[in-house]
Write a protein that holds these residues in place. Structure first.
Motif, PDB file in Angstrom:
ATOM      1  N   GLU A   1      73.835 -58.581  60.003  1.00  0.00           N
ATOM      2  CA  GLU A   1      72.896 -59.155  59.038  1.00  0.00           C
ATOM      3  C   GLU A   1      73.337 -58.854  57.601  1.00  0.00           C
ATOM      4  N   HIS A   2      73.894 -57.654  57.380  1.00  0.00           N
ATOM      5  CA  HIS A   2      74.410 -57.299  56.053  1.00  0.00           C
ATOM      6  C   HIS A   2      75.567 -58.220  55.664  1.00  0.00           C
ATOM      7  N   ALA A   3      76.460 -58.486  56.602  1.00  0.00           N
ATOM      8  CA  ALA A   3      77.583 -59.388  56.325  1.00  0.00           C
ATOM      9  C   ALA A   3      77.071 -60.780  55.978  1.00  0.00           C
ATOM     10  N   HIS A   4      76.053 -61.233  56.697  1.00  0.00           N
ATOM     11  CA  HIS A   4      75.460 -62.540  56.384  1.00  0.00           C
ATOM     12  C   HIS A   4      74.897 -62.550  54.965  1.00  0.00           C
ATOM     13  N   GLN A   5      74.210 -61.470  54.596  1.00  0.00           N
ATOM     14  CA  GLN A   5      73.624 -61.384  53.259  1.00  0.00           C
ATOM     15  C   GLN A   5      74.692 -61.404  52.161  1.00  0.00           C
ATOM     16  N   LEU A   6      75.889 -60.929  52.503  1.00  0.00           N
ATOM     17  CA  LEU A   6      76.994 -60.940  51.545  1.00  0.00           C
ATOM     18  C   LEU A   6      77.669 -62.312  51.472  1.00  0.00           C
ATOM     19  N   GLY A   7      77.174 -63.271  52.244  1.00  0.00           N
ATOM     20  CA  GLY A   7      77.722 -64.626  52.203  1.00  0.00           C
ATOM     21  C   GLY A   7      78.746 -64.917  53.274  1.00  0.00           C
ATOM     22  N   MET A   8      78.989 -63.975  54.162  1.00  0.00           N
ATOM     23  CA  MET A   8      79.958 -64.192  55.245  1.00  0.00           C
ATOM     24  C   MET A   8      79.190 -64.640  56.491  1.00  0.00           C
ATOM     25  N   THR A   9      78.940 -65.923  56.554  1.00  0.00           N
ATOM     26  CA  THR A   9      78.052 -66.476  57.579  1.00  0.00           C
ATOM     27  C   THR A   9      78.788 -67.037  58.787  1.00  0.00           C
ATOM     28  N   LYS A  10      80.107 -67.087  58.749  1.00  0.00           N
ATOM     29  CA  LYS A  10      80.878 -67.555  59.905  1.00  0.00           C
ATOM     30  C   LYS A  10      81.030 -66.370  60.867  1.00  0.00           C
ATOM     31  N   SER A  11      80.090 -66.256  61.787  1.00  0.00           N
ATOM     32  CA  SER A  11      80.045 -65.062  62.631  1.00  0.00           C
ATOM     33  C   SER A  11      80.106 -65.426  64.104  1.00  0.00           C
ATOM     34  N   LEU A  12      80.690 -64.516  64.864  1.00  0.00           N
ATOM     35  CA  LEU A  12      80.861 -64.697  66.301  1.00  0.00           C
ATOM     36  C   LEU A  12      80.395 -63.431  67.017  1.00  0.00           C
ATOM     37  N   ALA A  13      79.481 -63.582  67.954  1.00  0.00           N
ATOM     38  CA  ALA A  13      79.050 -62.468  68.799  1.00  0.00           C
ATOM     39  C   ALA A  13      79.875 -62.470  70.072  1.00  0.00           C
ATOM     40  N   ILE A  14      80.423 -61.319  70.432  1.00  0.00           N
ATOM     41  CA  ILE A  14      81.035 -61.125  71.744  1.00  0.00           C
ATOM     42  C   ILE A  14      80.113 -60.184  72.498  1.00  0.00           C
ATOM     43  N   CYS A  15      79.481 -60.697  73.540  1.00  0.00           N
ATOM     44  CA  CYS A  15      78.341 -60.014  74.132  1.00  0.00           C
ATOM     45  C   CYS A  15      78.256 -60.334  75.623  1.00  0.00           C
ATOM     46  N   ASN A  16      77.604 -59.446  76.363  1.00  0.00           N
ATOM     47  CA  ASN A  16      77.462 -59.615  77.804  1.00  0.00           C
ATOM     48  C   ASN A  16      76.085 -60.120  78.209  1.00  0.00           C
ATOM     49  N   VAL A  17      75.160 -60.240  77.241  1.00  0.00           N
ATOM     50  CA  VAL A  17      73.776 -60.604  77.551  1.00  0.00           C
ATOM     51  C   VAL A  17      73.422 -61.871  76.784  1.00  0.00           C
ATOM     52  N   PRO A  18      73.196 -62.985  77.484  1.00  0.00           N
ATOM     53  CA  PRO A  18      73.022 -64.260  76.790  1.00  0.00           C
ATOM     54  C   PRO A  18      71.792 -64.347  75.901  1.00  0.00           C
ATOM     55  N   GLU A  19      70.687 -63.718  76.283  1.00  0.00           N
ATOM     56  CA  GLU A  19      69.448 -63.848  75.508  1.00  0.00           C
ATOM     57  C   GLU A  19      69.199 -62.638  74.630  1.00  0.00           C
TER      58      GLU A  19
ATOM     59  N   ALA B   1      69.493 -60.140  71.071  1.00  0.00           N
ATOM     60  CA  ALA B   1      69.287 -60.306  69.627  1.00  0.00           C
ATOM     61  C   ALA B   1      70.591 -60.688  68.932  1.00  0.00           C
ATOM     62  N   LEU B   2      71.716 -60.146  69.389  1.00  0.00           N
ATOM     63  CA  LEU B   2      72.997 -60.433  68.743  1.00  0.00           C
ATOM     64  C   LEU B   2      73.374 -61.899  68.898  1.00  0.00           C
ATOM     65  N   THR B   3      73.179 -62.448  70.081  1.00  0.00           N
ATOM     66  CA  THR B   3      73.543 -63.858  70.285  1.00  0.00           C
ATOM     67  C   THR B   3      72.629 -64.784  69.495  1.00  0.00           C
ATOM     68  N   ARG B   4      71.398 -64.332  69.239  1.00  0.00           N
ATOM     69  CA  ARG B   4      70.490 -65.155  68.433  1.00  0.00           C
ATOM     70  C   ARG B   4      70.790 -65.036  66.946  1.00  0.00           C
ATOM     71  N   THR B   5      71.411 -63.922  66.540  1.00  0.00           N
ATOM     72  CA  THR B   5      71.683 -63.690  65.121  1.00  0.00           C
ATOM     73  C   THR B   5      72.993 -64.314  64.668  1.00  0.00           C
ATOM     74  N   ALA B   6      74.022 -64.225  65.495  1.00  0.00           N
ATOM     75  CA  ALA B   6      75.335 -64.734  65.125  1.00  0.00           C
ATOM     76  C   ALA B   6      75.349 -66.257  65.123  1.00  0.00           C
ATOM     77  N   ALA B   7      76.261 -66.800  64.343  1.00  0.00           N
ATOM     78  CA  ALA B   7      76.374 -68.258  64.266  1.00  0.00           C
ATOM     79  C   ALA B   7      76.964 -68.855  65.542  1.00  0.00           C
ATOM     80  N   ALA B   8      77.774 -68.082  66.250  1.00  0.00           N
ATOM     81  CA  ALA B   8      78.408 -68.550  67.478  1.00  0.00           C
ATOM     82  C   ALA B   8      78.527 -67.380  68.447  1.00  0.00           C
ATOM     83  N   THR B   9      78.721 -67.681  69.719  1.00  0.00           N
ATOM     84  CA  THR B   9      78.752 -66.639  70.741  1.00  0.00           C
ATOM     85  C   THR B   9      79.842 -66.916  71.760  1.00  0.00           C
ATOM     86  N   PHE B  10      80.541 -65.853  72.164  1.00  0.00           N
ATOM     87  CA  PHE B  10      81.374 -65.898  73.364  1.00  0.00           C
ATOM     88  C   PHE B  10      80.795 -64.878  74.327  1.00  0.00           C
TER      89      PHE B  10
END
Length: 610
Positions: A361-379, A381-390
């Protein structure tokens, strides 16, 4: 860390379900446990203790607890020591409450409530919430309205479940910053901090959004958003099954999950299907802008941070893209230089790691909004926050010490590396096909490593009576040495450190003696000769060496040097092969020492507080 289970039913006692749910959440880490139910006479009953869930279950049987509505909790101490008085549920009058998270303004609320006559029975931040709810109930508010009023005054992160003996066919739950999922059943409804606690009774689930408050009765679920407006959250069918979280024939979940890695990797590689070409579509919404980024920032904690460190070597060497890896808990507390064309990669097994979420969220606030979550749980908070998910497809990971989540994260990062290399014109079609073929054969290589378990277990007694161990690696295998040291620390409680082998002479060599075993990762790569020279430095000073070497690496038959040969060098994916024997070593050392492998002391699986 911490676990919540709650249920309300039209008929039958929910006590067995609540205790079973707590047992399924033990992997999250805890130091006390408790349960509260309202019996058929409308009496609030409670049992708490500082032992394991099994001890709580015995206390419940002795007391004869029974009730159609109840809440239960495993606590990982933050505010106040792990004592029965600090264990959840907390009770004020007829109201009982359990809580995950941290209330940052608890001291101010406690002072205010005390000034108005409230008497506190614990040292916890949680108790202020139940006082607020009880106060609102006494003023005539419904249980739903009372919880809404209480949470409006809270600062910090929380997931809560609340019942009132004066309204015994109702539960109210709420979340902000901590995960909470509802289970929809027949004649009963449920809530938990993790879906694994629900699958014995239902696979129909509702994931609550940030700020949601929900009211559950045996026949209905009503959700209101943070602003108080009614909302409809979709009912989903979870892919998780009760069998998936069963131990099977293994002694511990950690052992089971180590041996599940070939299948977990195969499932994760399955994201590319049967094709022989990579594409940015692999990364969902990132397809729109992945070719626009010119640097990478990786945010992670613990084991996931080690995965990010491996990825840095890959991304710079293969894709030619500058990469920085940040410990998430530190990143947002320093002045960094943002760059809008940065790909921000946030890595977390659970997707609920508080520090990683805050860093993203801090990175987003700094204007770096191109974000990718690498996560094991589809639903998550991280997958909902990041712009994209693997999504990695490791399946449920119960053991606190991460194994298959780590190796599937590495697979995801390898696919990202190859995709970026292709987008930047640094991967020929021939090289792409060769790497994908090797990636698809990776599970076979891991099976060959797993077949070495008996050889690795034979080393364990040589470590079990030691107080310290040193792990060495070079290049991309240095983070793998770090991961090996972390595993040994986590589950055997042996102090272990990892260093780039070339750093030995700059300090760590002073510690080497016969009482400090030295573990080395020795792949057959361009740094092998350098590494072997470093190992000679250890042996010359009386150190006992334990080396995991690729096939084809010549290991001299000399005293105080022990070696296990792994498969042939696996190129880009060698770190994935080499971490598996380090996991097995830690596991078997812990077995010899008799520690609690799946639930190591002072640790939690999902770190949902800062």
């Amino acid at each position: 860390m911490c676990g919540i289970v709650a249920a309300v039913a039209a008929n039958g006692s929910m006590v067995d379900f609540l205790l079973d749910g707590l047992a399924r959440l033990e992997y999250r880490g805890y130091d006390s446990a408790g349960i509260a139910v309202v019996d058929d006479a409308g009496v609030l009953q409670r049992a708490r203790g500082t032992g394991r869930v099994a001890a709580l279950a015995e206390a419940v049987r002795r007391q004869g607890l029974s009730g159609r509505v109840g809440i239960a909790h495993t606590r990982w101490a933050t505010h106040g020591a792990p004592t029965e008085a600090n264990a959840h549920p907390h009770v004020v009058g007829s109201v009982a409450l359990v809580h995950n998270g941290i209330i940052e303004n608890a001291n101010a609320l406690r002072a205010e409530l005390s000034a108005h006559g409230a008497v506190f029975a614990s040292e916890t931040d949680t108790e202020v919430i139940v006082h607020l709810v009880a106060q609102a109930r006494a003023a005539g508010a419904s249980l739903l309205a009372a919880v809404q009023q209480a949470v409006a005054r809270l600062q910090g992160a929380f997931a809560i479940a609340v019942l009132d003996a004066n309204d015994p066919q109702r539960l109210v739950v709420a979340r902000r910053g901590s995960p909470l999922v509802l289970g929809v059943g027949e004649g009963a409804n449920f809530a938990a901090s993790d879906v694994s606690a629900l699958v014995s009774h239902t696979r129909q689930v509702i994931w609550l959004e940030e700020g949601d408050v929900a009211e559950l009765t045996p026949a209905s679920v009503t959700v209101v958003a943070a602003d108080g407006s009614p909302v409809t959250r979709p009912i989903r069918t979870t892919a998780l099954t009760a069998d998936a979280v069963a131990l099977g024939g293994y002694r511990h979940y950690m052992q089971k999950e180590i041996f599940e890695q070939p299948q977990a990797i195969a499932n994760t590689v399955g994201a590319i299907g049967g094709g022989v070409a990579l594409g940015s579509a692999l990364f969902g919404a990132a397809e729109q802008w992945l070719d626009q980024i010119d640097r990478v920032l990786i945010l992670a904690c613990g084991t996931s941070y080690h995965a990010g460190m491996v990825a840095r070597y890959w991304l710079e060497a293969v894709a030619g893209i500058p990469t920085v890896v940040e410990i998430a808990s530190e990143y947002r507390y320093r002045d960094s230089v943002p760059h809008p064309a940065t790909l921000v990669v946030a890595i977390s097994q659970s997707g609920e790691t508080a520090d990683t979420l805050a860093a993203l969220e801090h990175a987003h606030q700094l204007g770096m909004t191109k974000s990718l979550a690498i996560c094991n749980v589809p639903e998550s908070a991280l997958t909902r926050t990041a712009a994209a998910t693997f999504l990695t497809h490791a399946g449920p990971e119960i053991g606190v010490a991460s194994t298959k989540a780590f190796t599937t994260q590495l697979v995801a990062l390898a696919l990202l590396t190859l995709t970026l290399a292709k987008l930047r014109g640094r991967l020929t079609p021939e090289a792409e096909a060769a790497e994908l073929t090797r990636l698809r054969h990776l599970p076979v290589a891991l099976q060959a490593v797993l077949a070495k378990e008996a050889e690795i277990a034979a080393w364990a007694p040589h470590f079990a009576d030691k107080a310290h161990a040193l792990f060495l690696g070079r290049g991309v295998h240095w983070p793998i040495a770090m991961e090996g040291a972390l595993k040994l620390k986590e589950i055997s409680y042996i102090h272990a450190e990892a260093y780039p082998a070339g750093e030995l002479k700059h300090g760590p060599l002073a510690l080497v003696d016969a009482l400090m075993p030295v573990v080395a990762v020795a792949p057959n790569d361009q740094l092998l000769d350098k590494l072997m020279s470093n190992l000679e430095e250890v042996r010359a000073r009386g150190g006992e060496l334990y080396v995991f070497a690729d096939q084809g690496v010549s290991i001299p038959q000399v005293p105080h040097l022990h070696a296990i040969q792994l498969p042939e060098h696996y190129g880009l994916f060698s770190p994935i092969v080499h971490v598996v024997p380090l996991q097995l070593l830690a596991y078997h050392v812990a077995l010899v020492r008799g520690t609690d492998v799946d639930k190591p002391r002072n640790l939690a699986k999902s770190v949902t507080v800062e």
